[in-house]
Enzyme design. Structure first.
Site, short mmCIF file in Angstrom:
data_model
loop_
_atom_site.label_atom_id
_atom_site.label_comp_id
_atom_site.label_asym_id
_atom_site.label_seq_id
_atom_site.Cartn_x
_atom_site.Cartn_y
_atom_site.Cartn_z
N HIS A 112 2.40 -3.62 4.89
CA HIS A 112 2.03 -2.34 4.28
C HIS A 112 1.04 -2.58 3.15
O HIS A 112 1.14 -3.55 2.42
CB HIS A 112 3.27 -1.57 3.78
CG HIS A 112 4.19 -2.34 2.90
ND1 HIS A 112 5.01 -3.36 3.35
CD2 HIS A 112 4.44 -2.24 1.57
CE1 HIS A 112 5.72 -3.85 2.35
NE2 HIS A 112 5.39 -3.18 1.25
N HIS A 114 -0.41 -1.26 -0.28
CA HIS A 114 -0.22 -0.39 -1.44
C HIS A 114 -1.62 0.01 -1.91
O HIS A 114 -2.46 -0.85 -2.12
CB HIS A 114 0.45 -1.14 -2.60
CG HIS A 114 1.86 -1.50 -2.37
ND1 HIS A 114 2.90 -0.72 -2.83
CD2 HIS A 114 2.42 -2.57 -1.74
CE1 HIS A 114 4.05 -1.29 -2.50
NE2 HIS A 114 3.78 -2.42 -1.84
#
Length: 127
Positions: A112, A114
């Site tokens: 993922h 950020h």
């Protein structure tokens, strides 16, 4: 307080929190979605704007990515800047962070990005 990463789970076949967001089992403030990825607000924001970009096909870590993942990884980066623009932080700048492994403070083993902005960020981060 500094973040601490966790070791990868022994059973990587179990769904992560991100798999549950993708399936709709856990609600999220979705900012963008297409057939390859999703972007949604971080539940523990570290800046005025903080969202995550995740692939719908799980790659556990950046260090585990394979050559076949290159197009998807590029799509995640493109999506990060497009959503940053929609969120109004592209002109002043933002940061994209990928945590990898325990020493990189990774806590969910589903890659993922950020995307953090909306204020002046300091450097170096987390040192």
């Amino acid at each position: 307080m500094s973040e601490v990463g966790v070791a990868p789970p022994e059973d990587m076949s179990k769904p992560t929190i991100f798999d549950k967001i993708i399936s709709g089992d856990i609600p999220a403030n979705v900012l963008f979605e297409d057939d390859q990825c999703m972007a949604f607000s971080d539940v523990n924001p570290q800046a005025p704007t903080h969202f995550l970009v995740i692939p719908k096909r799980r790659i556990s870590q950046l260090s585990k990515a394979e050559e076949d993942d290159k197009a998807l990884l590029g799509h995640l980066m493109y999506t990060a800047q497009a959503v940053a623009r929609e969120q109004g932080i592209a002109d002043d700048g933002f940061r994209v962070v990928i945590n990898d492994g325990p020493n990189g403070c990774q806590s969910v083993y589903h890659i993922h990005l950020h995307v953090i902005g909306g204020k002046q960020l300091s450097w170096p981060p987390g040192c």
